[in-house]
Design an enzyme around this catalytic site. Structure first.
Site, PDB file in Angstrom:
ATOM      1  N   ARG A  89       0.831  -1.217   0.000  1.00  0.00           N
ATOM      2  CA  ARG A  89       0.000   0.000   0.000  1.00  0.00           C
ATOM      3  C   ARG A  89       0.866   1.269   0.000  1.00  0.00           C
ATOM      4  O   ARG A  89       0.562   2.247   0.688  1.00  0.00           O
ATOM      5  CB  ARG A  89      -0.934   0.044   1.214  1.00  0.00           C
ATOM      6  CG  ARG A  89      -1.821  -1.147   1.383  1.00  0.00           C
ATOM      7  CD  ARG A  89      -2.950  -1.210   0.359  1.00  0.00           C
ATOM      8  NE  ARG A  89      -3.827  -2.307   0.673  1.00  0.00           N
ATOM      9  CZ  ARG A  89      -3.667  -3.558   0.233  1.00  0.00           C
ATOM     10  NH1 ARG A  89      -2.677  -3.859  -0.594  1.00  0.00           N
ATOM     11  NH2 ARG A  89      -4.500  -4.512   0.586  1.00  0.00           N
TER      12      ARG A  89
ATOM     13  N   SER B 106     -10.900  -0.313   3.462  1.00  0.00           N
ATOM     14  CA  SER B 106     -10.107  -0.645   4.654  1.00  0.00           C
ATOM     15  C   SER B 106      -9.580   0.644   5.263  1.00  0.00           C
ATOM     16  O   SER B 106      -8.975   1.453   4.565  1.00  0.00           O
ATOM     17  CB  SER B 106      -8.907  -1.511   4.280  1.00  0.00           C
ATOM     18  OG  SER B 106      -9.339  -2.678   3.664  1.00  0.00           O
TER      19      SER B 106
ATOM     20  N   GLU C 120      -5.098   4.099   6.612  1.00  0.00           N
ATOM     21  CA  GLU C 120      -4.765   3.955   5.188  1.00  0.00           C
ATOM     22  C   GLU C 120      -5.120   5.220   4.381  1.00  0.00           C
ATOM     23  O   GLU C 120      -4.353   5.609   3.497  1.00  0.00           O
ATOM     24  CB  GLU C 120      -5.531   2.740   4.637  1.00  0.00           C
ATOM     25  CG  GLU C 120      -4.887   2.122   3.418  1.00  0.00           C
ATOM     26  CD  GLU C 120      -5.565   0.826   2.986  1.00  0.00           C
ATOM     27  OE1 GLU C 120      -5.222  -0.227   3.527  1.00  0.00           O
ATOM     28  OE2 GLU C 120      -6.432   0.875   2.101  1.00  0.00           O
TER      29      GLU C 120
HETATM   30  P1  NAP Z   1      -9.655 -11.392   5.120  1.00  0.00           P
HETATM   31  O1  NAP Z   1      -9.858 -12.490   4.150  1.00  0.00           O
HETATM   32  O2  NAP Z   1     -10.606 -11.174   6.237  1.00  0.00           O
HETATM   33  O3  NAP Z   1      -8.194 -11.462   5.703  1.00  0.00           O
HETATM   34  C1  NAP Z   1      -7.735 -10.493   6.630  1.00  0.00           C
HETATM   35  C2  NAP Z   1      -6.342 -10.052   6.244  1.00  0.00           C
HETATM   36  O4  NAP Z   1      -5.495 -11.157   6.214  1.00  0.00           O
HETATM   37  C3  NAP Z   1      -6.330  -9.418   4.873  1.00  0.00           C
HETATM   38  O5  NAP Z   1      -6.252  -8.042   5.048  1.00  0.00           O
HETATM   39  C4  NAP Z   1      -5.140 -10.029   4.166  1.00  0.00           C
HETATM   40  O6  NAP Z   1      -4.062  -9.146   3.968  1.00  0.00           O
HETATM   41  C5  NAP Z   1      -4.638 -11.110   5.095  1.00  0.00           C
HETATM   42  N1  NAP Z   1      -4.650 -12.402   4.387  1.00  0.00           N
HETATM   43  C6  NAP Z   1      -5.694 -13.252   4.223  1.00  0.00           C
HETATM   44  N2  NAP Z   1      -5.297 -14.337   3.552  1.00  0.00           N
HETATM   45  C7  NAP Z   1      -3.982 -14.174   3.277  1.00  0.00           C
HETATM   46  C8  NAP Z   1      -3.008 -14.971   2.606  1.00  0.00           C
HETATM   47  N3  NAP Z   1      -3.313 -16.158   2.061  1.00  0.00           N
HETATM   48  N4  NAP Z   1      -1.755 -14.485   2.497  1.00  0.00           N
HETATM   49  C9  NAP Z   1      -1.438 -13.285   3.019  1.00  0.00           C
HETATM   50  N5  NAP Z   1      -2.305 -12.491   3.672  1.00  0.00           N
HETATM   51  C10 NAP Z   1      -3.557 -12.932   3.808  1.00  0.00           C
HETATM   52  O7  NAP Z   1      -9.514 -10.034   4.275  1.00  0.00           O
HETATM   53  P2  NAP Z   1     -10.596  -8.978   3.828  1.00  0.00           P
HETATM   54  O8  NAP Z   1     -10.546  -7.841   4.748  1.00  0.00           O
HETATM   55  O9  NAP Z   1     -11.911  -9.626   3.512  1.00  0.00           O
HETATM   56  O10 NAP Z   1      -9.953  -8.537   2.456  1.00  0.00           O
HETATM   57  C11 NAP Z   1      -9.743  -9.418   1.388  1.00  0.00           C
HETATM   58  C12 NAP Z   1      -8.777  -8.773   0.417  1.00  0.00           C
HETATM   59  O11 NAP Z   1      -9.313  -7.579  -0.127  1.00  0.00           O
HETATM   60  C13 NAP Z   1      -7.490  -8.387   1.097  1.00  0.00           C
HETATM   61  O12 NAP Z   1      -6.426  -8.622   0.217  1.00  0.00           O
HETATM   62  C14 NAP Z   1      -7.661  -6.922   1.388  1.00  0.00           C
HETATM   63  O13 NAP Z   1      -6.447  -6.232   1.436  1.00  0.00           O
HETATM   64  C15 NAP Z   1      -8.505  -6.487   0.204  1.00  0.00           C
HETATM   65  N6  NAP Z   1      -9.291  -5.314   0.543  1.00  0.00           N
HETATM   66  C16 NAP Z   1      -8.725  -4.099   0.435  1.00  0.00           C
HETATM   67  C17 NAP Z   1      -9.466  -2.977   0.780  1.00  0.00           C
HETATM   68  C18 NAP Z   1      -8.865  -1.611   0.699  1.00  0.00           C
HETATM   69  O14 NAP Z   1      -9.581  -0.649   0.828  1.00  0.00           O
HETATM   70  N7  NAP Z   1      -7.578  -1.485   0.590  1.00  0.00           N
HETATM   71  C19 NAP Z   1     -10.776  -3.093   1.208  1.00  0.00           C
HETATM   72  C20 NAP Z   1     -11.299  -4.360   1.341  1.00  0.00           C
HETATM   73  C21 NAP Z   1     -10.548  -5.475   0.996  1.00  0.00           C
HETATM   74  P3  NAP Z   1      -3.897  -8.130   2.721  1.00  0.00           P
HETATM   75  O15 NAP Z   1      -4.803  -7.000   3.020  1.00  0.00           O
HETATM   76  O16 NAP Z   1      -2.459  -7.747   2.812  1.00  0.00           O
HETATM   77  O17 NAP Z   1      -4.223  -8.849   1.474  1.00  0.00           O
END
Ligand code: NAP
Length: 337
Positions: free
Chosen positions: A160, A237, A333
């Site tokens: 990010r 996020s 963020e």
């Molecule tokens: P989640 O599945 O509830 O998982 C929570 C966190 O664990 C995520 O933020 C993700 O990190 C990490 N994670 C899960 N599985 C992983 C793996 N196999 N290897 C490495 N890291 C892992 O996540 P969530 O909140 O529903 O989000 C799903 C994805 O969408 C994530 O990649 C998240 O970053 C992305 N997202 C981004 C935003 C934004 O505004 N930036 C909003 C919603 C969702 P990472 O975040 O580093 O991937």
């Protein structure tokens, strides 16, 4: 230049926070940026407003990046090269590449915002970061008064993060990204490392998904879990996932055995900010009009009528409670204007 005075910014930020811009200009062609009048103004470069906390009125010039256009600009044996204007909607652009038969960006479906904002914070989801598939970033530099093309190799992409953020060039209005070229390799493999994505495809009985099918699965997951900003204003996020050293992660896991931990290539360990916030009691909880979303604790929501100070109050309370319970600092963020 014909600036619009005293423009309401509430419709231009997805948290729907109140604030007015003293002057406003929509930028629909890159050449508008070279006008001398823009160089001396205090500026803020606005994209989709989906990663922004508006503190109140902005006593400067808001440049709203609306440059359109998307096209194939090159092709070789290994890859397609596709350019998009900074003002293109990110999700629509991703769906368009898939419809053209150019896979690669599907894991980033439904991320709000514009193409021009994507490299600034190196948007990422489900194991893919945009910097991996980016070729060049075209931008106007207000200080050097010239257009530059930033090659991927100098963009310092990290979690990010990018050169544009690290140098403060976006926040201080020095650089306006006008277009981005992506390099999408012709050899394609789905990225299914994230358990939730794999589960969604398994539930759909898809063993070898196409890029379209991966996109559909991600769209379904996100629609289930994340609030629609048009209904419940939010900025995605709200905190970075904290990265701690391995010893600290092991220590935390002793007292919290279900703590999700993701080892990083550098030996450190990524923790899930959403999990920490939930454990600290903030999932679905609010302070005044601002709370953490009931289906995904990492998303801060405006439940109606909030202003920038309300957001900062809830943010500080969440940070305090997570620090008190886990000794971990959460970094927001979005950028604050
Ligand atoms: P989640 O599945 O509830 O998982 C929570 C966190 O664990 C995520 O933020 C993700 O990190 C990490 N994670 C899960 N599985 C992983 C793996 N196999 N290897 C490495 N890291 C892992 O996540 P969530 O909140 O529903 O989000 C799903 C994805 O969408 C994530 O990649 C998240 O970053 C992305 N997202 C981004 C935003 C934004 O505004 N930036 C909003 C919603 C969702 P990472 O975040 O580093 O991937």
């Amino acid at each position: 230049m014909l600036f619009e005075p005293n423009v309401d910014l509430a419709p231009f930020n997805t948290l729907a926070l109140p604030g007015r811009a003293a002057r406003y200009l929509a930028i629909s062609t890159a050449n508008q940026l070279a006008d001398g009048e823009l160089a001396t103004a205090r500026r803020f470069i606005l994209g989709g407003g989906s990663n922004l906390v508006l503190s109140g009125d902005f006593d400067g010039l808001v440049l709203h990046m609306a440059i359109p256009g998307k096209r194939l600009v090159g092709e070789d044996a290994e890859a397609w090269y596709i350019e998009a204007g900074a003002g293109e909607n990110w999700h629509d652009f991703v769906q368009w590449t898939l419809a053209q038969g150019w896979p690669g960006l599907e894991n980033l479906s439904l991320i709000p915002g514009t193409v021009g904002a994507a490299p600034i914070q190196n948007i990422g989801a489900y194991g893919l970061e945009v910097g991996e598939l980016l070729h060049t970033v075209s931008a106007w530099d207000f200080e050097k008064r010239a257009f530059f093309a930033f090659d991927r190799s100098i963009c310092r992409f990290a979690y990010r993060d990018s050169l544009f953020k690290q140098e403060g060039w976006h926040l201080n209005g020095r650089i306006a990204i006008t277009a981005v070229v992506f390099r999408l390799p012709k050899v394609w493999q789905p990225r299914l490392r994230y358990a939730e994505l794999a589960q969604e495809l398994a539930a759909r009985q898809i063993a070898t998904p196409s890029a379209r099918e991966v996109a559909n699965a991600i769209i379904a997951i996100r629609q289930r879990k994340l609030p629609d900003p048009a209904v419940t204003p939010n900025a995605g996020s709200f905190f970075h996932n904290p990265v701690v050293d391995a010893a600290r992660a092991a220590e935390l896991a002793t007292s919290h055995p279900t703590l999700p931990r993701y080892p990083q290539p550098d030996g450190r360990v990524k923790l899930a900010a959403g999990w920490l916030i939930e454990q600290a009691g903030w999932k679905g909880k609010a302070l005044g009009p601002v709370g953490m979303y009931e289906k995904q604790a990492l998303v801060l929501v405006n439940r109606g009528g909030a202003n920038g100070a309300d957001v900062k109050r809830t943010m500080a309370a969440v940070q305090h409670d997570v620090r008190a319970k886990f000794g971990v600092n959460l970094t927001p963020e979005p950028i604050f204007l």
